[in-house]
Structures are given as C-alpha cells and as structure tokens.
Design an enzyme around this catalytic site. Structure first.
Site, short mmCIF file in Angstrom:
data_model
loop_
_atom_site.label_atom_id
_atom_site.label_comp_id
_atom_site.label_asym_id
_atom_site.label_seq_id
_atom_site.Cartn_x
_atom_site.Cartn_y
_atom_site.Cartn_z
N GLY A 48 10.00 -39.64 -0.03
CA GLY A 48 10.08 -38.35 0.67
C GLY A 48 11.03 -38.34 1.86
O GLY A 48 11.61 -37.30 2.19
N GLU A 103 9.58 -40.46 8.74
CA GLU A 103 8.71 -39.88 7.70
C GLU A 103 9.01 -38.40 7.49
O GLU A 103 9.46 -37.71 8.39
CB GLU A 103 7.24 -40.04 8.11
CG GLU A 103 6.50 -41.11 7.31
CD GLU A 103 6.24 -40.72 5.85
OE1 GLU A 103 7.10 -40.08 5.21
OE2 GLU A 103 5.16 -41.05 5.36
N ASP A 107 0.25 -35.40 6.99
CA ASP A 107 -0.76 -34.47 6.49
C ASP A 107 -2.10 -34.91 7.10
O ASP A 107 -2.43 -34.54 8.22
CB ASP A 107 -0.73 -34.53 4.96
CG ASP A 107 -1.61 -33.51 4.29
OD1 ASP A 107 -2.11 -32.61 4.96
OD2 ASP A 107 -1.79 -33.60 3.05
N PHE A 156 0.89 -26.64 0.91
CA PHE A 156 1.68 -27.66 0.22
C PHE A 156 3.15 -27.24 0.21
O PHE A 156 3.49 -26.20 -0.33
CB PHE A 156 1.16 -27.88 -1.20
CG PHE A 156 1.73 -29.11 -1.84
CD1 PHE A 156 1.23 -30.36 -1.52
CD2 PHE A 156 2.80 -29.02 -2.73
CE1 PHE A 156 1.77 -31.51 -2.09
CE2 PHE A 156 3.34 -30.15 -3.32
CZ PHE A 156 2.83 -31.40 -2.98
N VAL A 157 3.98 -28.05 0.81
CA VAL A 157 5.39 -27.70 0.92
C VAL A 157 6.27 -28.65 0.10
O VAL A 157 5.89 -29.79 -0.17
CB VAL A 157 5.87 -27.70 2.39
CG1 VAL A 157 5.11 -26.66 3.20
CG2 VAL A 157 5.70 -29.08 3.03
P1 5GP Z 1 -1.09 -38.26 4.62
O1 5GP Z 1 -1.50 -39.70 4.43
O2 5GP Z 1 -0.65 -37.99 6.05
O3 5GP Z 1 -2.19 -37.34 4.20
O4 5GP Z 1 0.09 -37.91 3.64
C1 5GP Z 1 1.07 -38.81 3.33
C2 5GP Z 1 2.01 -38.37 2.25
O5 5GP Z 1 1.52 -37.34 1.41
C3 5GP Z 1 3.28 -37.79 2.82
O6 5GP Z 1 4.17 -38.79 3.28
C4 5GP Z 1 3.82 -37.03 1.62
O7 5GP Z 1 4.48 -37.90 0.76
C5 5GP Z 1 2.56 -36.50 0.96
N1 5GP Z 1 2.30 -35.11 1.37
C6 5GP Z 1 1.43 -34.68 2.31
N2 5GP Z 1 1.49 -33.33 2.44
C7 5GP Z 1 2.44 -32.92 1.58
C8 5GP Z 1 3.00 -31.61 1.27
O8 5GP Z 1 2.66 -30.56 1.81
N3 5GP Z 1 3.98 -31.58 0.31
C9 5GP Z 1 4.42 -32.72 -0.31
N4 5GP Z 1 5.39 -32.55 -1.23
N5 5GP Z 1 3.93 -33.94 -0.04
C10 5GP Z 1 2.95 -34.04 0.90
MG MG Z 2 6.25 -39.53 3.09
#
Ligand code: 5GP
Ligand code: MG
Ligand code: MG
Length: 183
Positions: A48, A103, A107, A156-157
């Site tokens: 990402g 990063e 999320d 979700f983006v």
């Molecule tokens: P976290 O551990 O903070 O919940 O999320 C980590 C990973 O989830 C991010 O680095 C990303 O790859 C994916 N992710 C979280 N939210 C989104 C979103 O809104 N869209 C997309 N495409 N990936 C997300």
């Molecule tokens: Mg990521």
C-alpha cells in the site's frame, strides 16, 4: 481501461493527486527540518505504501535510504486481526538508524503498533511514523504518529496504493469505493 474509467467505481473522491502531493510536500518540509544532518531510513510497508514512498522520498531534500517490509495483518475479512506476520523482512540492519515508517493508512492501528514495537526492538536510534491517512474513529489502539497526513471518515478507501482485492492501487486520487463494486 484507463484510470479515469476506474474512477467511476468511486462514490466520491476524497483527495485529488494535487492535494495528495501538496500534503506530502508539507510533511517533507517537517522531516527535512527534524532530520537535518541525519540520514533517515525510510521503511515502506508493502504494498500500500509504494506510491507514498515514491513521492515522499523524491520530495525530500535530505539524504535518505529506503527499505521495504511486507506484513500480513488481516485474518479473514476486512478487519485487522492484530496478529501480524512478516511476509518479507527488511534487508537493513537497524542498529543506530533513524527509522521513519512510511504507511498508507492507519485504521485500527494494530499493524503499526506491532511494527513500531518490532522495529524498536532491533536497536534503532529512533523510530517514527509517517502515515498519509488516518481513521480516528476506527482506532483500537492509540499509535503515536509523528507525521500524519489526512484524517478521513471511517470508510473503506482505495487509490494511490490502496487496494480492494488488489485493484485500484493505480488510481491517482484517493476515494471511497462505491457499494455497487463489492455488493
Ligand atoms: P490496521 O492494522 O491499522 O487496522 O490496518 C492496516 C492495513 O489495513 C493498512 O495498512 C491497509 O493496508 C489496510 N486498510 C485499512 N483500512 C483500509 C482502507 O480503508 N482501504 C484499504 N484499501 N486498505 C485499508
Ligand atoms: Mg499499509
Ligand atoms: Mg489491502
């Protein structure tokens, strides 16, 4: 299919390419000031962060090196599990290095809080985070992000490196995926 066609799969555009670049330039100025005379190691989290890294690294006017990690944080479904697995580790020795994790998005914060602990345990002189996007309402754990780009709603983006099922990473803008795409 042109990228302008896949923009039709978005219900709204949150940030245009120009807005993203302006934000990255803003953060680069802060980092140049904070890291003057040092030689930070930028650690990108695949896949990402590829676009953010490419633009941020080129925007920086101080010496910097790049390395990459791939981690998997999702169990089944679209929520972080908190269990992080390293799929590809760094090539660099972190001893004495000033690390900046680059990063795409925070999320729940679970992935980054795990990564922060992991990299700090490798003898780095310092470890800070630059995250382009952050969803404050989704935070399960508080992560100390020194350089934060945009705060976005709990949606979700996709785009600018962010995928849905590996698609949309090549969109220049960041937007909210239209429901018709995944339903
Ligand atoms: P976290 O551990 O903070 O919940 O999320 C980590 C990973 O989830 C991010 O680095 C990303 O790859 C994916 N992710 C979280 N939210 C989104 C979103 O809104 N869209 C997309 N495409 N990936 C997300
Ligand atoms: Mg990521
Ligand atoms: Mg993904």
């Amino acid at each position: 299919m042109e990228t302008s066609d896949i923009e039709g799969d978005l219900s709204s555009i949150l940030y245009t390419e120009e807005q993203i670049h302006a934000k990255i330039a803003e953060v680069a100025r802060l980092v140049e000031r904070d890291y003057a005379g040092r030689d930070p190691l930028l650690v990108g989290v695949l896949k990402g962060a590829v676009m953010v890294m490419a633009d941020f690294a080129r925007e920086l006017r101080i010496p910097a090196t790049m390395d990459w990690m791939a981690v998997s944080s999702y169990g089944s479904g679209t929520k972080s599990s908190g269990v992080v697995r390293i799929l590809k580790d760094l090539d660099s020795d972190l001893h004495g290095r000033d690390v900046i994790i680059v990063e795409d998005i925070i999320d729940s914060g679970l992935t980054l809080s795990w990564l922060l602990g992991n990299l700090r345990g490798r003898g780095a002189a310092s470890v800070e985070i630059f995250a382009l996007l952050r969803k404050p309402e989704a935070a399960t754990v508080e992560v100390d992000v020194k350089y934060a780009g945009f705060e976005i709603p709990n949606e979700f983006v996709v785009g600018y490196g962010l995928d849905f099922d590996e698609r949309y990473r090549n969109l220049r803008a960041i937007g909210i995926l239209a429901p018709h795409v995944y339903s």
